[in-house]
Write an enzyme that holds these catalytic residues in place. Structure first.
Site, PDB file in Angstrom:
ATOM      1  N   GLU A  16      -7.705   5.847  -7.776  1.00 45.40           N
ATOM      2  CA  GLU A  16      -8.462   4.711  -8.297  1.00 45.40           C
ATOM      3  C   GLU A  16      -9.617   5.133  -9.195  1.00 45.40           C
ATOM      4  OE1 GLU A  16      -6.324   3.484  -4.617  1.00 45.40           O
ATOM      5  OE2 GLU A  16      -7.688   5.142  -5.083  1.00 45.40           O
TER       6      GLU A  16
ATOM      7  N   LYS B  81      12.734   8.433   2.724  1.00 49.06           N
ATOM      8  CA  LYS B  81      12.125   7.173   3.139  1.00 49.06           C
ATOM      9  C   LYS B  81      13.218   6.188   3.554  1.00 49.06           C
ATOM     10  CE  LYS B  81       7.857   5.391   1.423  1.00 49.06           C
ATOM     11  NZ  LYS B  81       7.120   4.754   0.320  1.00 49.06           N
TER      12      LYS B  81
ATOM     13  N   ARG C 283     -13.133   2.765  -3.538  1.00 53.81           N
ATOM     14  CA  ARG C 283     -13.027   4.194  -3.787  1.00 53.81           C
ATOM     15  C   ARG C 283     -13.486   4.574  -5.190  1.00 53.81           C
ATOM     16  NH1 ARG C 283      -8.935   6.356  -0.250  1.00 53.81           N
ATOM     17  NH2 ARG C 283      -7.996   7.614  -1.886  1.00 53.81           N
TER      18      ARG C 283
END
Length: 637
Positions: free
Chosen positions: A366, A281, A394
């Site tokens: 979640e 990243k 969600r």
């Protein structure tokens, strides 16, 4: 713009470039993304990490025909630069400009609109099955990060894909693991071995031969067990193999040549394939490499130093939440902090440092976060689940079934409630009131400013049932912060301004706009009363009925969709109590998805400003004057 990148109008232009030119192009792309995001803000580190991977994908696949689905989609900037959007790239995430996420309306190269995680494999499988039903021939590729693999939906899709054996390629972009040359070499050998048609044919011939011997079936089972045991030792992707995927990799995600070779192998395999790619990243920009979390989603910054340009002023609601929760947790050792892979985004990083044993990051899951919180609440703890409004969608079933049905004391710190700005329709938190307020036992509150937020959190963690505290993205109003936190009475609002001509009932960050509007209306001879509702559920029925019954003209104001929102709750209250002579106008968002753009631009567009409120009131001008005239006549006797 340098020479290579300016001549890339579509992915087809990559086909004539040499490997050395592709590597040079990767550098140009990084420079363009860094300089653009430094101005517009956006997801920097994820995009810098997939430059070579994106080039390899577009070299091997034809995205105008093949389908490439980017999980979450925040890493699609390189893809956009290569697919005809260079000229508009400076408008990235700006109002009227290109989206920061894949958007089929923008380009035929965007196969699927994404914005939430763990969805790409399901979408890819659906496209692959449709392809097969139509008798068509094209590749379907899902590009998913290791973070998104923490979402259960990804494994549900892989389990199904492995069962169906349809042709689908999943590229796992793993930016957490280091690259070990010996493992890579061995895996490369095994990948070539397992993708060779002779290998599959050889396996079948050996099986046929063994079955001709006495007890051949038993012998075949022994060989299979031995083979599997050996594979568990040497193949790092056995989990995927067991799910029915052919595992290829890991491969260096910054080695274009190696990835092109691996993707070509994947395309030649029959059935589901998992290509494991190792990336870094923030690759190519030192501040992002050293702080990938800070540069995951970043505002405008100084390219030379990496310093983020701060606007100053009041603290953000997120900061106030984080500090307040730490303060409350020092007083109550039953308070637990829970996040779904967003510790810094939700402000829980300070809590994590202070109370590491009472802090839980569940990954991008979640549903699990909410039910885990329910379990902890059942055992006597006070969990606080800090989740963005758009992501709590969600876990709707878990909120309803696991928390509210059992009336458990779980606090939902609902960050980014309302218009979030540049990330657009996948991230606007404008549906939460509608999908939460009809659930029994739930309490929903929204602060008018950052000071009221801390009092609401104090109230929430001391309540005996589920509570949602909904607050917006961005800075607070700039009010002084009380030293001592107080528990607010449940279901009680407050009158901030008296007036006899019109009643403004606002919730959350719209309260300050209502107050500004009321002051300006007063100059024009219209006196507006202003109520800070504080609670969406339960409403302060006594207060609202009293003022609405006397003033007769009511305007509700919310940064939320009108259908099923706060204004709907007020209308339902008036209807249920027979107040048919009261005129109500609701200010909020219409039945449409709101595009990306700065929050102030979007609010102005939808009348969610003091000026917008004034325009609505003046449109009622004749009615207001009639009411005032009738009141005067009544007063004279």
């Amino acid at each position: 713009m340098t020479s290579l990148l300016k001549n890339i109008y579509s992915p087809q232009d990559l086909q004539n470039l040499s490997l050395k030119q592709l590597e040079s192009l990767a550098g140009e792309i990084r420079e363009r993304i860094i300089n653009t995001v430094a101005v517009t803000g956006g997801h920097l580190a994820p995009n810098l990490g997939v430059v070579e991977l994106t080039l390899a994908l577009h070299r091997v696949f034809n995205s105008a025909v093949d389908r490439i689905i980017w999980d979450v989609g925040h890493q699609s900037y390189v893809h956009k630069l290569l697919t005809g959007r260079q000229a508009r790239f400076a408008t990235l995430r700006q109002y009227g400009g290109i989206s920061g996420f894949p958007k089929p309306e923008e380009s035929i190269h965007d196969a699927f609109a994404t914005g939430h995680s763990s969805t790409s494999i399901s979408a890819a499988l659906g496209m692959a099955l449709a392809r097969d039903l139509n008798g068509e021939q094209y590749s379907v590729v899902a590009v998913i990060g290791d973070g998104s693999m923490t979402g259960g939906m990804a494994f549900e899709a892989m389990n199904h894909a492995g069962h169906l054996k349809t042709n689908i390629i999943v590229v796992l972009n793993d930016n957490e693991m280091s690259i070990a040359p010996n493992v890579g070499a061995l895996s490369g050998y095994l990948s070539r071995l397992r993708t060779d048609p002779k290998y599959s044919k050889g396996k079948d011939e050996i099986a046929e031969l063994l079955q001709k011997f006495p007890h051949g079936n038993k012998l075949l089972k022994v060989v299979d067990r031995l083979k599997d045991s050996l594979k568990y030792l040497v193949v790092p992707g056995m989990l995927f193999e067991e799910l029915g995927f052919t595992y290829l990799g890991p491969v260096d995600g910054h080695d274009i040549k190696a990835m092109i070779t691996m993707l070509q192998q994947a395309r030649a395999v029959s059935g589901p394939v998992m290509v494991h790619v190792l990336t870094r990243k923030g690759k190519g920009y030192q501040p992002a490499e050293e702080n990938p979390d800070r540069f995951h989603g970043v505002g405008p910054f100084d390219v030379s130093t990496g310093a983020v340009k701060k606007s100053g002023g009041a603290p953000s609601y997120t900061e106030v939440f984080g500090k307040t929760l730490v303060k409350l947790a020092k007083e109550d050792n039953k308070i637990i902090g829970i996040t779904a892979a967003m510790p810094s985004g939700t402000g829980l990083n300070a809590f994590a440092r202070e109370f590491p044993k009472r802090y839980f990051d569940v990954g991008i899951a979640e549903q699990h976060a909410v039910t885990m919180a329910a379990g902890m609440a059942m055992a006597g703890y006070r969990p606080v689940a800090a989740i963005y409004s758009t992501f709590l969608q969600r876990a709707y079933d878990q909120v309803l079934h696991d928390v509210c049905l059992q009336n458990l004391p779980v606090t939902f710190a609902l960050d980014r409630g309302g218009l979030v700005g540049d990330d657009g329709p996948t991230h606007h938190g404008v549906f939460d009131i509608a999908y939460l307020r009809h659930i029994p036992n739930i309490v929903i509150m929204s602060p008018k400013d950052e000071n009221e937020l801390q009092h609401m959190l104090k109230t929430a963690v001391n309540h005996s049932g589920p509570v949602v505290v909904r607050y917006p993205r961005g800075q607070g109003v700039g009010v002084p912060m009380d030293e001592e936190m107080q528990r607010l009475p449940i279901g009680k609002g407050e009158v901030l301004r008296e007036g006899n001509d019109i009643l403004l009932i606002a919730i959350g960050n719209m309260v300050s706009e209502a107050m500004k509007a009321a002051e300006k209306l007063s100059v024009q001879g219209i006196e507006a009363a202003v109520i800070n509702a504080r609670y969406v559920k339960p409403l302060d029925e006594e207060l609202i009925l009293d003022y609405a019954g006397r003033i007769k003209n009511v305007i509700t104001i919310e940064e939320h969709v009108l259908m099923g929102g706060f204004g709907s709750a007020v209308v339902e209250l008036l209807e249920a109590t027979g107040q048919t002579d009261i005129k109500v106008k609701r200010i909020g968002l219409p039945d449409e998805f709101v595009e990306h753009g700065k929050q102030d631009i979007l609010r102005a567009n939808y009348g969610l400003t003091a000026e917008g409120i004034i325009e609505t009131v003046l449109a009622w001008g004749k009615d207001v004057k009639k009411v005032r005239k009738l009141k005067a006549i009544r007063a004279r006797g």
